[in-house]
Scaffold this active site. Structure first.
Site, short mmCIF file in Angstrom:
data_model
loop_
_atom_site.label_atom_id
_atom_site.label_comp_id
_atom_site.label_asym_id
_atom_site.label_seq_id
_atom_site.Cartn_x
_atom_site.Cartn_y
_atom_site.Cartn_z
N ASP A 36 -5.72 -8.82 35.36
CA ASP A 36 -4.46 -9.40 34.85
C ASP A 36 -3.23 -8.63 35.32
O ASP A 36 -2.22 -8.58 34.61
CB ASP A 36 -4.47 -9.45 33.31
CG ASP A 36 -5.61 -10.28 32.78
OD1 ASP A 36 -5.99 -11.26 33.44
OD2 ASP A 36 -6.13 -9.96 31.70
N GLU B 192 -1.67 -24.88 29.88
CA GLU B 192 -2.25 -24.25 31.09
C GLU B 192 -2.51 -25.30 32.16
O GLU B 192 -2.23 -25.09 33.34
CB GLU B 192 -3.57 -23.57 30.75
CG GLU B 192 -3.45 -22.29 29.95
CD GLU B 192 -4.81 -21.69 29.65
OE1 GLU B 192 -5.66 -21.65 30.56
OE2 GLU B 192 -5.02 -21.26 28.51
N ASN C 48 -5.06 -16.68 39.32
CA ASN C 48 -5.71 -16.75 38.01
C ASN C 48 -4.75 -17.36 37.00
O ASN C 48 -3.53 -17.22 37.14
CB ASN C 48 -6.10 -15.34 37.55
CG ASN C 48 -6.82 -15.36 36.22
OD1 ASN C 48 -7.70 -16.21 35.98
ND2 ASN C 48 -6.47 -14.45 35.32
N HIS D 54 -4.01 -17.15 32.87
CA HIS D 54 -4.32 -16.32 31.70
C HIS D 54 -3.68 -16.97 30.47
O HIS D 54 -2.52 -17.40 30.53
CB HIS D 54 -3.73 -14.91 31.93
CG HIS D 54 -4.03 -13.96 30.81
ND1 HIS D 54 -5.23 -13.30 30.71
CD2 HIS D 54 -3.30 -13.59 29.74
CE1 HIS D 54 -5.22 -12.54 29.63
NE2 HIS D 54 -4.05 -12.70 29.02
N GLY E 81 -14.38 -25.25 32.30
CA GLY E 81 -13.78 -25.74 33.55
C GLY E 81 -12.71 -26.79 33.35
O GLY E 81 -12.43 -27.57 34.27
N SER E 82 -12.05 -26.79 32.20
CA SER E 82 -11.01 -27.83 31.99
C SER E 82 -9.79 -27.59 32.88
O SER E 82 -9.15 -28.54 33.33
CB SER E 82 -10.60 -27.93 30.51
OG SER E 82 -9.81 -26.84 30.12
N ASN E 83 -9.46 -26.32 33.14
CA ASN E 83 -8.36 -26.06 34.08
C ASN E 83 -8.73 -26.55 35.48
O ASN E 83 -7.90 -27.14 36.18
CB ASN E 83 -8.04 -24.56 34.11
CG ASN E 83 -7.05 -24.17 33.02
OD1 ASN E 83 -5.89 -24.57 33.06
ND2 ASN E 83 -7.52 -23.41 32.05
N LYS F 295 -15.41 -12.90 35.33
CA LYS F 295 -15.91 -11.74 36.09
C LYS F 295 -14.78 -11.19 36.96
O LYS F 295 -13.86 -11.92 37.33
CB LYS F 295 -17.07 -12.18 37.00
CG LYS F 295 -18.28 -12.65 36.23
CD LYS F 295 -18.99 -11.49 35.59
CE LYS F 295 -20.13 -11.94 34.71
NZ LYS F 295 -20.73 -10.86 33.96
C1 GAR Z 1 -8.53 -20.72 29.61
O1 GAR Z 1 -7.79 -20.61 28.42
C2 GAR Z 1 -8.15 -19.62 30.57
O2 GAR Z 1 -6.80 -19.28 30.54
C3 GAR Z 1 -8.98 -18.48 30.05
O3 GAR Z 1 -10.20 -19.06 29.70
C4 GAR Z 1 -10.00 -20.42 29.35
C5 GAR Z 1 -10.91 -21.25 30.22
O4 GAR Z 1 -10.86 -22.60 29.85
N1 GAR Z 1 -9.12 -17.46 31.06
C6 GAR Z 1 -9.11 -16.17 30.79
O5 GAR Z 1 -9.02 -15.72 29.66
C7 GAR Z 1 -9.26 -15.28 32.02
N2 GAR Z 1 -8.80 -13.96 31.72
P1 GAR Z 1 -11.44 -23.70 30.86
O6 GAR Z 1 -12.82 -23.23 31.29
O7 GAR Z 1 -11.54 -24.94 30.00
O8 GAR Z 1 -10.50 -23.84 32.01
#
Ligand code: GAR
Length: 197
Positions: A149, A178, A106, A108, A11-13, A90
């Site tokens: 995607d 990101e 989203n 990516h 969940g850092s984003n 998911k």
């Molecule tokens: C991020 O790099 C995000 O882009 C990727 O998962 C990571 C989650 O990091 N998402 C995907 O690959 C979705 N297709 P986070 O939980 O620290 O935000």
């Protein structure tokens, strides 16, 4: 703008977007967090931030249609108008997409349309970038539709792939980008610079 998050892992984003809301950089409120993973960092972050949070998954709702409807109910109960996928692993259900048309985003960890699609997520994207010998990678924010995607691309940021990079070094560098890209793109949506249909 009320933001509802769907997140599976760290969940850092999501945290970057919440921090931007708290700092007044985004004219938005983080109102609810949903995770399919009861042990996710995202749920812990939500609790720390005093944001209502829910574990909704195939464990709580074995029928995919029930799960989809419950996710929508929770989002609507919290007056969400923009759904932010933040490392959500998911597929978003048809009821959610129909309830928030063009308003599910989203991020990516690659330059779509390359290195996307089913099974292409997280670390796997960086491994594929390295295996392909790509000189550039990056991150993409896009609108979510029924295909992984696939929806319209709203913004991208690029970074050079170095000869010494591993999937881990690349993941770290892209993830930092990101955070910035997601906040900036949501800001541009709120300001009307990017129009969602
Ligand atoms: C991020 O790099 C995000 O882009 C990727 O998962 C990571 C989650 O990091 N998402 C995907 O690959 C979705 N297709 P986070 O939980 O620290 O935000």
């Amino acid at each position: 703008m009320n933001l509802g998050f769907l997140a599976s892992h760290n969940g850092s984003n999501m945290q970057a977007v919440i921090d931007a809301c708290r700092a007044g950089r985004l004219a938005a409120s983080p109102v609810v967090v949903i995770s399919n993973n009861v042990d996710s960092g995202a749920l812990e972050r939500a609790r720390n931030e005093r944001i209502p949070c829910f574990h909704l998954s195939g464990r709580t709702h074995p029928d995919p249609g029930d799960l989809d409807r419950e996710i929508v109910d929770v989002l609507l109960e919290h007056d969400v108008n923009l759904v932010i996928l933040a490392g959500y692993m998911k597929k978003v259900g048809p009821v959610t997409l129909a309830t928030f048309p063009g308003h599910v985003l989203n991020i990516h960890p690659g330059l779509l349309p390359d290195f996307g699609g089913r099974g292409m997520y997280g670390r796997r994207v960086h491994e594929a970038v390295l295996a392909a010998g790509a000189g550039t990678t990056g991150a993409t924010v896009h609108v979510v539709d029924a295909i992984y995607d696939n929806g319209p691309i709203l913004a991208q940021t690029k970074v050079e792939v170095k000869k010494t990079d591993t999937a881990d070094t690349l993941a770290r560098r892209v993830l930092a980008l990101e955070h910035e890209l997601y906040v900036e793109t949501i800001d541009r949506i709120i300001r009307g610079e990017i129009k969602l249909t």
